[in-house]
Design a protein around this motif. Structure first.
Motif, PDB file in Angstrom:
ATOM      1  N   TYR A  90      -3.546   4.119 -19.463  1.00 47.14           N
ATOM      2  CA  TYR A  90      -2.566   3.259 -18.801  1.00 47.14           C
ATOM      3  C   TYR A  90      -1.619   4.094 -17.965  1.00 47.14           C
ATOM      4  O   TYR A  90      -0.914   4.945 -18.484  1.00 47.14           O
ATOM      5  CB  TYR A  90      -1.792   2.440 -19.831  1.00 47.14           C
ATOM      6  CG  TYR A  90      -2.671   1.434 -20.516  1.00 47.14           C
ATOM      7  CD1 TYR A  90      -2.875   0.189 -19.946  1.00 47.14           C
ATOM      8  CD2 TYR A  90      -3.321   1.738 -21.696  1.00 47.14           C
ATOM      9  CE1 TYR A  90      -3.697  -0.737 -20.539  1.00 47.14           C
ATOM     10  CE2 TYR A  90      -4.152   0.830 -22.313  1.00 47.14           C
ATOM     11  CZ  TYR A  90      -4.333  -0.419 -21.725  1.00 47.14           C
ATOM     12  OH  TYR A  90      -5.152  -1.322 -22.316  1.00 47.14           O
TER      13      TYR A  90
ATOM     14  N   HIS B  17       4.722  -2.151 -20.856  1.00 45.21           N
ATOM     15  CA  HIS B  17       4.226  -2.588 -19.543  1.00 45.21           C
ATOM     16  C   HIS B  17       5.253  -3.475 -18.866  1.00 45.21           C
ATOM     17  O   HIS B  17       5.539  -3.344 -17.686  1.00 45.21           O
ATOM     18  CB  HIS B  17       2.941  -3.403 -19.688  1.00 45.21           C
ATOM     19  CG  HIS B  17       1.728  -2.577 -19.990  1.00 45.21           C
ATOM     20  ND1 HIS B  17       1.477  -1.384 -19.374  1.00 45.21           N
ATOM     21  CD2 HIS B  17       0.700  -2.792 -20.815  1.00 45.21           C
ATOM     22  CE1 HIS B  17       0.337  -0.891 -19.846  1.00 45.21           C
ATOM     23  NE2 HIS B  17      -0.142  -1.727 -20.724  1.00 45.21           N
ATOM     24  N   ASP B  21       7.777  -2.580 -15.414  1.00 41.32           N
ATOM     25  CA  ASP B  21       7.460  -3.225 -14.150  1.00 41.32           C
ATOM     26  C   ASP B  21       8.648  -4.073 -13.701  1.00 41.32           C
ATOM     27  O   ASP B  21       8.917  -5.126 -14.252  1.00 41.32           O
ATOM     28  CB  ASP B  21       6.204  -4.087 -14.306  1.00 41.32           C
ATOM     29  CG  ASP B  21       5.725  -4.608 -12.967  1.00 41.32           C
ATOM     30  OD1 ASP B  21       6.318  -4.223 -11.948  1.00 41.32           O
ATOM     31  OD2 ASP B  21       4.767  -5.392 -12.944  1.00 41.32           O
ATOM     32  N   ILE B 196      -2.128 -12.933 -15.636  1.00 40.31           N
ATOM     33  CA  ILE B 196      -2.074 -11.774 -14.741  1.00 40.31           C
ATOM     34  C   ILE B 196      -2.234 -10.480 -15.532  1.00 40.31           C
ATOM     35  O   ILE B 196      -2.966  -9.579 -15.136  1.00 40.31           O
ATOM     36  CB  ILE B 196      -0.741 -11.754 -13.957  1.00 40.31           C
ATOM     37  CG1 ILE B 196      -0.730 -12.879 -12.932  1.00 40.31           C
ATOM     38  CG2 ILE B 196      -0.543 -10.419 -13.261  1.00 40.31           C
ATOM     39  CD1 ILE B 196       0.541 -12.970 -12.137  1.00 40.31           C
ATOM     40  N   SER B 197      -1.572 -10.410 -16.690  1.00 42.19           N
ATOM     41  CA  SER B 197      -1.629  -9.135 -17.401  1.00 42.19           C
ATOM     42  C   SER B 197      -3.010  -8.885 -18.000  1.00 42.19           C
ATOM     43  O   SER B 197      -3.449  -7.736 -18.081  1.00 42.19           O
ATOM     44  CB  SER B 197      -0.515  -9.056 -18.440  1.00 42.19           C
ATOM     45  OG  SER B 197      -0.967  -9.493 -19.681  1.00 42.19           O
ATOM     46  N   ARG B 200      -5.109  -7.811 -15.102  1.00 42.82           N
ATOM     47  CA  ARG B 200      -4.820  -6.448 -14.676  1.00 42.82           C
ATOM     48  C   ARG B 200      -5.647  -5.443 -15.482  1.00 42.82           C
ATOM     49  O   ARG B 200      -6.184  -4.482 -14.946  1.00 42.82           O
ATOM     50  CB  ARG B 200      -3.330  -6.152 -14.855  1.00 42.82           C
ATOM     51  CG  ARG B 200      -2.950  -4.789 -14.303  1.00 42.82           C
ATOM     52  CD  ARG B 200      -1.581  -4.369 -14.750  1.00 42.82           C
ATOM     53  NE  ARG B 200      -0.562  -5.275 -14.268  1.00 42.82           N
ATOM     54  CZ  ARG B 200       0.493  -5.664 -14.994  1.00 42.82           C
ATOM     55  NH1 ARG B 200       0.639  -5.238 -16.224  1.00 42.82           N
ATOM     56  NH2 ARG B 200       1.384  -6.477 -14.486  1.00 42.82           N
ATOM     57  N   GLU B 201      -5.776  -5.710 -16.778  1.00 40.93           N
ATOM     58  CA  GLU B 201      -6.561  -4.783 -17.609  1.00 40.93           C
ATOM     59  C   GLU B 201      -8.028  -4.785 -17.198  1.00 40.93           C
ATOM     60  O   GLU B 201      -8.694  -3.764 -17.257  1.00 40.93           O
ATOM     61  CB  GLU B 201      -6.443  -5.165 -19.085  1.00 40.93           C
ATOM     62  CG  GLU B 201      -5.038  -5.089 -19.586  1.00 40.93           C
ATOM     63  CD  GLU B 201      -4.862  -4.112 -20.742  1.00 40.93           C
ATOM     64  OE1 GLU B 201      -5.803  -3.374 -21.059  1.00 40.93           O
ATOM     65  OE2 GLU B 201      -3.766  -4.104 -21.320  1.00 40.93           O
ATOM     66  N   GLU B 203      -9.078  -5.431 -14.135  1.00 45.92           N
ATOM     67  CA  GLU B 203      -9.130  -4.793 -12.835  1.00 45.92           C
ATOM     68  C   GLU B 203      -9.091  -3.275 -12.976  1.00 45.92           C
ATOM     69  O   GLU B 203      -9.793  -2.555 -12.290  1.00 45.92           O
ATOM     70  CB  GLU B 203      -7.918  -5.269 -12.035  1.00 45.92           C
ATOM     71  CG  GLU B 203      -8.173  -5.509 -10.570  1.00 45.92           C
ATOM     72  CD  GLU B 203      -6.940  -6.089  -9.917  1.00 45.92           C
ATOM     73  OE1 GLU B 203      -6.610  -7.242 -10.240  1.00 45.92           O
ATOM     74  OE2 GLU B 203      -6.312  -5.401  -9.119  1.00 45.92           O
ATOM     75  N   GLN B 204      -8.240  -2.782 -13.858  1.00 47.01           N
ATOM     76  CA  GLN B 204      -8.067  -1.335 -13.989  1.00 47.01           C
ATOM     77  C   GLN B 204      -9.113  -0.698 -14.891  1.00 47.01           C
ATOM     78  O   GLN B 204      -9.173   0.515 -15.002  1.00 47.01           O
ATOM     79  CB  GLN B 204      -6.677  -1.036 -14.544  1.00 47.01           C
ATOM     80  CG  GLN B 204      -5.588  -1.408 -13.561  1.00 47.01           C
ATOM     81  CD  GLN B 204      -4.203  -1.183 -14.125  1.00 47.01           C
ATOM     82  OE1 GLN B 204      -4.047  -1.039 -15.329  1.00 47.01           O
ATOM     83  NE2 GLN B 204      -3.214  -1.187 -13.263  1.00 47.01           N
ATOM     84  N   SER B 277      -7.467 -16.378 -17.522  1.00 49.96           N
ATOM     85  CA  SER B 277      -7.840 -14.968 -17.471  1.00 49.96           C
ATOM     86  C   SER B 277      -9.306 -14.748 -17.817  1.00 49.96           C
ATOM     87  O   SER B 277      -9.900 -13.773 -17.385  1.00 49.96           O
ATOM     88  CB  SER B 277      -6.953 -14.154 -18.400  1.00 49.96           C
ATOM     89  OG  SER B 277      -7.282 -14.443 -19.731  1.00 49.96           O
ATOM     90  N   THR B 282      -9.476 -10.690 -11.104  1.00 48.97           N
ATOM     91  CA  THR B 282      -8.420  -9.932 -10.425  1.00 48.97           C
ATOM     92  C   THR B 282      -7.070 -10.607 -10.633  1.00 48.97           C
ATOM     93  O   THR B 282      -6.988 -11.799 -10.895  1.00 48.97           O
ATOM     94  CB  THR B 282      -8.663  -9.837  -8.909  1.00 48.97           C
ATOM     95  OG1 THR B 282      -8.548 -11.134  -8.339  1.00 48.97           O
ATOM     96  CG2 THR B 282     -10.015  -9.250  -8.600  1.00 48.97           C
ATOM     97  N   GLN B 283      -6.030  -9.800 -10.502  1.00 50.55           N
ATOM     98  CA  GLN B 283      -4.673 -10.315 -10.686  1.00 50.55           C
ATOM     99  C   GLN B 283      -4.345 -11.380  -9.653  1.00 50.55           C
ATOM    100  O   GLN B 283      -3.676 -12.355  -9.946  1.00 50.55           O
ATOM    101  CB  GLN B 283      -3.663  -9.177 -10.548  1.00 50.55           C
ATOM    102  CG  GLN B 283      -3.800  -8.121 -11.594  1.00 50.55           C
ATOM    103  CD  GLN B 283      -2.781  -7.022 -11.386  1.00 50.55           C
ATOM    104  OE1 GLN B 283      -1.596  -7.236 -11.436  1.00 50.55           O
ATOM    105  NE2 GLN B 283      -3.257  -5.818 -11.130  1.00 50.55           N
TER     106      GLN B 283
END
Lengths: 240, 371
Positions: A90, B17, B21, B196-197, B200-201, B203-204, B277, B282-283
């Motif tokens: 992360y 997180h 942000d 979204i969160s 995000r995971e 996506e990353q 989700s 994607t976010q």
């Protein structure tokens, strides 16, 4: 001779009519660096996902680190480490926070996490950077940190899915040194890669095309067998 | 012990997180406060010092007294006195006056002789709600005056209803907006932020790593939504506190019951968020779907801004599947009417059924995706 750490028999996975992995069988010895090669779409990822207990095989059987991938995928998961081609830490957490998180995920006690974190920081040379956000570290260091974190629970096997994708040659070399160290420490390394020069570093390589294993042996023997100067030529001859 | 440890590692990570942000923080804490204040102070349906023009062709006791009453009510201020019949359209186009009142000649005499009311009201209906409000308020004041002067009128003509506004006697629109804002905010925080969160995971690529760990998917999701559940509760509490201390909105019913119902609505929204989700990767898509499929219906179809009774039949049916519709009824019942569960068990039951259904589907979908 000890029992092989990975024993795969006739493993198959179908998606509808398409057979992604077609009756593959192989064994990996403990402490080995096992290279898994293949073009995109050859079935590498599907095979790895089955070995990690993420995907149910359509047929066949497999034992990874003494756990049955069909009957007990969760036990498999707790005994292996995993690092993917996409960055697996992360970026908005600090070095230490990432280490603690993975320690927690694998159910390590706090004291143990603390001890191993200290060793890990020492080994990767990240002293003094514990509180730095991972996103601010150079890519090479992140990669090293990712591998060390994947080993925090001392797994018997670690799966590296194209760990060196998009990394410069020097960092790649350093990364392979870490892989050697890991294997020397008794952890089996199962690595997939696109780079054929990296294949030379493996104890044995397995080349997949169209869901089947086309060749599996030591790099030197493969080169001799296919009358090739390097692994690149071997791969091209097989893939054709 | 082991799994509790895991759970808290996750929750801690998720909180980090959120705290790191700035954008998320702003959405979580800035928007709720801004919305309540905005709806409470700026966007209001209350009538306050609306400018009116008066053409008094009678200049008698009646016209003077009525004008005085209108102006002292606080609802109207005198913009100007006209001395000849105005070009009404032109006056409204200039846009200053909202209402024009014209007293006919001999207004008081005709009234007292029972020849009817020689009075003309014209309202600028470019804002129809406002025009209605102006006419109603003015008529009420005028009618009251007439009844005082001519008590017999009440019997002669139709009975004048005496109106009393229950539960919100001064008709403050903030009482209406608070429950609405609360449902929008909770939907935003619970559904949009979680979807979204999780996206995000994905996506990353960190989701993959979590999946390879021995943590079960359900555990991952639970740990992921837990901080948002807490934050949503904090948000709900701060909205109610703001409404209570700044706008004087009462909480007539049980605070405990209110908390439970809020929790139910949050869980329903979280279910929606998880469901979204599992559908997207994607976010950006997560955000678009949340905004269009959740936020807009929550604002438009819940009865927050537009009364459901006035909607076409088809839209009315559509409102049945909007969780906020039921939530609004419950919140108003508790906060304004102060009644207990006996009066809204039906709405609660519907919400609970939606909640179970959504959580069930999303957890099932999670499993299927992994096979």
């Amino acid at each position: 001779m000890p029992e092989p750490i990975i024993i795969i028999k006739e493993l198959t996975r179908k998606f509808g009519d398409f057979t992604a992995v077609n009756h593959i069988s192989f064994e990996v010895e403990a402490g080995e660096i096992f290279g898994f090669l293949g073009a995109n779409g050859a079935g590498k990822t599907t095979a790895i996902r089955m070995l990690c207990g993420l995907l149910k095989p359509s047929s066949g059987s497999g034992m990874v680190a003494g756990a049955d991938i069909l009957k007990n995928p969760n036990l498999v998961k707790s005994r292996i480490g995993y690092m993917s081609q996409r960055f697996s830490l992360y970026e908005d957490l600090s070095v230490m926070e990432n280490i603690r998180l993975y320690g927690g995920i694998y159910g390590l006690k706090k004291a143990l996490v603390k001890k191993r974190a200290a060793q890990l920081i020492e080994k990767t040379g990240l002293n003094g950077l514990e509180k730095r956000l991972v996103g601010d570290l150079p890519l090479g260091w992140r990669q090293k940190l990712a591998l060390s974190t994947a080993l925090i629970h001392r797994p018997q096997v670690v799966f590296l899915d194209e760990p060196t994708g998009g990394v410069d040659p020097i960092t790649r070399k350093q990364f392979w040194e870490m892989i050697y160290e890991t294997a020397a420490g008794g952890t089996t390394v199962f690595v997939t890669t696109h780079y054929m020069d990296e294949a030379e570093y493996c104890d044995r390589v397995c080349i997949m095309t169209e869901g089947m294993i086309r060749a599996l042996d030591k790099p030197d023997i493969l080169k001799k067998k296919y009358d090739a100067g390097n692994m690149d030529e071997v791969f091209l001859k097989l893939a054709r | 012990m082991k799994s509790a440890n895991r759970f808290f590692s996750f929750v801690k990570k998720e909180l980090l997180h959120i705290l790191r942000d700035k954008r998320t923080l702003l959405i979580l804490f800035g928007i709720p406060i801004a919305q309540v204040v905005l709806f409470g102070f700026a966007i209001t349906n209350d009538l306050n010092n609306a400018p009116i023009s008066i053409l008094d062709r009678a200049h008698d006791q009646g016209s003077r007294e009525i004008t005085e009453r209108l102006l002292s009510s606080g609802y109207f201020t005198l913009l100007d006195n006209l001395d000849h019949p105005p070009d009404i359209e032109a006056a409204f186009r200039k846009g200053k006056a909202k209402l024009i009142i014209e007293y006919g000649p001999d207004f008081y005499q005709q009234l007292m002789k029972g020849r009817g009311l020689n009075l003309f009201l014209a309202a600028d209906a470019s804002d129809p709600n406002m025009a209605n409000l102006l006419v109603n308020y003015a008529s009420a004041i005028i009618n009251k005056y007439i009844l005082e002067k001519l008590p017999a009128m009440a019997n002669q003509r139709r009975i004048q209803p005496e109106v009393k506004m229950y539960f919100n006697p001064s008709m403050k629109s903030v009482f209406m907006f608070v429950p609405g804002v609360m449902s929008v905010i909770l939907m935003l925080v619970s559904a949009m932020m979680t979807s979204i969160s999780i996206a995000r995971e994905k996506e990353q690529g960190t989701m993959e790593v979590l999946m390879v760990s021995p943590v079960k998917p359900v555990q991952i999701i639970l740990a992921k939504v837990f901080p948002y559940l807490l934050l949503s509760l904090v948000n709900a509490a701060s909205i109610v506190a703001l409404a209570y201390f700044v706008f004087g909105m009462p909480v007539q019913g049980s605070l405990f019951l209110l908390g439970l119902e809020v929790m139910l609505f949050i869980l329903t929204s979280l279910g929606l968020g998880i469901l979204i989700s599992t559908l997207v990767s994607t976010q950006q898509t997560a955000m678009m779907i949340s905004l269009i499929a959740l936020m807009l219906p929550t604002i438009i179809l819940s009865g927050f801004i537009f009364p459901i009774e006035n909607m076409p039949r088809l839209l009315q049916i559509l409102t049945y599947i909007i969780p906020a519709r039921w939530f609004l009824v419950i919140i108003k019942d508790i906060m304004l009417k102060g009644v207990g569960i006996a009066f809204f068990w039906k709405e609660t039951l519907i919400l609970a059924a939606m909640c179970l259904l959504l959580l069930g589907i999303s957890i099932k979908k999670l499993k299927v995706r992994l096979e």
